[in-house]
Design an enzyme around this catalytic site. Structure first.
Site, short mmCIF file in Angstrom:
data_model
loop_
_atom_site.label_atom_id
_atom_site.label_comp_id
_atom_site.label_asym_id
_atom_site.label_seq_id
_atom_site.Cartn_x
_atom_site.Cartn_y
_atom_site.Cartn_z
N ASP A 55 6.50 -9.75 3.03
CA ASP A 55 5.05 -9.82 2.92
C ASP A 55 4.51 -11.04 3.65
O ASP A 55 5.01 -12.16 3.44
CB ASP A 55 4.62 -9.94 1.45
CG ASP A 55 4.48 -8.59 0.77
OD1 ASP A 55 4.20 -7.60 1.46
OD2 ASP A 55 4.65 -8.53 -0.46
N GLU B 33 -0.05 1.95 -3.34
CA GLU B 33 0.09 1.40 -4.70
C GLU B 33 -0.99 1.90 -5.63
O GLU B 33 -2.18 1.81 -5.33
CB GLU B 33 0.08 -0.13 -4.66
CG GLU B 33 0.26 -0.75 -6.04
CD GLU B 33 0.53 -2.25 -5.99
OE1 GLU B 33 0.64 -2.86 -7.08
OE2 GLU B 33 0.63 -2.82 -4.89
N LYS C 120 5.07 -7.03 6.22
CA LYS C 120 4.13 -6.11 5.56
C LYS C 120 2.78 -6.79 5.42
O LYS C 120 2.71 -7.98 5.09
CB LYS C 120 4.65 -5.67 4.18
CG LYS C 120 3.71 -4.66 3.47
CD LYS C 120 4.39 -3.96 2.31
CE LYS C 120 4.52 -4.83 1.09
NZ LYS C 120 3.19 -5.18 0.49
N GLU D 296 -1.40 -6.13 3.94
CA GLU D 296 -2.27 -5.33 3.08
C GLU D 296 -3.61 -5.07 3.75
O GLU D 296 -4.24 -5.99 4.26
CB GLU D 296 -2.52 -6.05 1.74
CG GLU D 296 -1.27 -6.19 0.87
CD GLU D 296 -1.59 -6.84 -0.46
OE1 GLU D 296 -2.79 -7.04 -0.78
OE2 GLU D 296 -0.64 -7.16 -1.21
N ASP E 196 5.36 -10.83 -1.96
CA ASP E 196 4.61 -12.00 -2.45
C ASP E 196 4.51 -11.95 -3.97
O ASP E 196 3.98 -12.87 -4.59
CB ASP E 196 3.24 -12.11 -1.79
CG ASP E 196 2.39 -10.85 -1.94
OD1 ASP E 196 2.81 -9.93 -2.67
OD2 ASP E 196 1.32 -10.79 -1.31
N SER E 197 5.07 -10.89 -4.58
CA SER E 197 5.24 -10.84 -6.03
C SER E 197 6.16 -11.95 -6.52
O SER E 197 6.23 -12.23 -7.72
CB SER E 197 5.80 -9.48 -6.46
OG SER E 197 6.92 -9.12 -5.67
#
Length: 274
Positions: A92, A191, A122, A124, A53-54
């Site tokens: 993501d 991270e 993925k 978070e 999602d970067s």
């Protein structure tokens, strides 16, 4: 390019990543958002491509990862999958598409897998998203976890500084890693946490731990490709190593092109049709 190893002679799977951890072979991971870049990275021997999602930052210019939508992530993931022959493609699930709602999490994961052809998703978070992870896994969708600095929660943290320096947060991170492993996650990204803590987590669980700003004591590393290649210029975290200055090369090429067009030295006769 270095000589091929046994691991990059065949398609990378979640099972192969587990084997790599067991034999001590480090896992390489980079981000990708489009067909052309994915094809280059895949041919370079990368093990895992993360459709991160970067993309919200490096592709769309947003300040955070929060604005990117599920439809946009599926668009980017579809392009990446078409450029890959060997790497495992992980996508993501974006902010607002799984938190606090396990049914929504499942719907989002299924859409990503069906519409993009990706190999895994993925998510978070730790214990707080356990129900969502379990439900996604129950449908047969592989899940990679993400702990430490979680960019989707940036407004909760209020800073991009190193996480888990305090004993309480460090203990929770280790516990969350064990919870993700017990749920069935095939790997976890850590991270921006202290390197000693990251190494401790890597030893505490059997699944691969991929670090970004987490030191060398983990099972693999991930960077944002645009940062690593020097395409982005205004991001200078301690953990980032730039392997090229593509921004400089691209600017030089564009300037030369402009000069040639204005001087009528492009195109030449050889570059024209009769």
């Amino acid at each position: 390019m270095s000589k091929a190893t046994s691991s990059n002679a065949k398609r990378v799977t979640t099972h192969l990543l587990q084997e790599m951890k067991l034999r001590g072979e480090k896992i390489s991971m980079l981000t990708a958002y489009d067909f052309s870049m994915a094809k280059i990275l895949d041919s370079g021997g990368i093990d895992v491509l993360l459709v991160g999602d970067s993309a919200s930052n490096v592709m769309a210019g947003h300040e955070t990862t929060l604005p990117i939508t599920l439809d946009q992530m599926i668009y980017h993931a579809s392009a990446v999958v078409r450029g890959v022959q060997r790497a495992l493609v992980v996508v993501d699930i974006p902010f607002g598409s799984y938190q606090g709602n396990s049914r929504l999490a499942l719907e989002s994961a299924v859409r990503i897998m069906k519409e993009s052809g990706a190999h895994a998703v993925k998510m978070e978070g730790g214990e707080e998203i356990k129900e969502s992870i379990t439900r996604v896994l129950s449908a047969g969708v592989p899940v990679m976890g993400h702990l430490g600095l979680t960019p989707q929660s940036i407004y909760k943290f209020g800073t991009y500084s190193v996480r888990a320096r305090e004993e309480t947060e460090a203990a929770k991170l280790i516990e969350d890693a064990k919870i993700l492993e017990e749920c069935g996650c095939f790997a976890i990204v850590l991270e921006k946490i202290p390197s000693k803590l990251a190494a401790k987590v890597a030893k505490a669980v059997q699944i691969p731990i991929i670090g970004i700003g987490a030191g060398a004591g983990v099972d693999g590393q991930v960077l944002v490709t645009h940062d690593m290649l020097g395409i982005t210029q205004d991001f200078h975290p301690r953990f980032l190593r730039r392997y090229a200055d593509l921004a400089g090369i691209m600017k030089q090429a564009v300037s030369q092109y402009v000069e040639d067009v204005k001087a009528i030295s492009f195109p030449t006769e050889e570059e024209s049709y009769e």
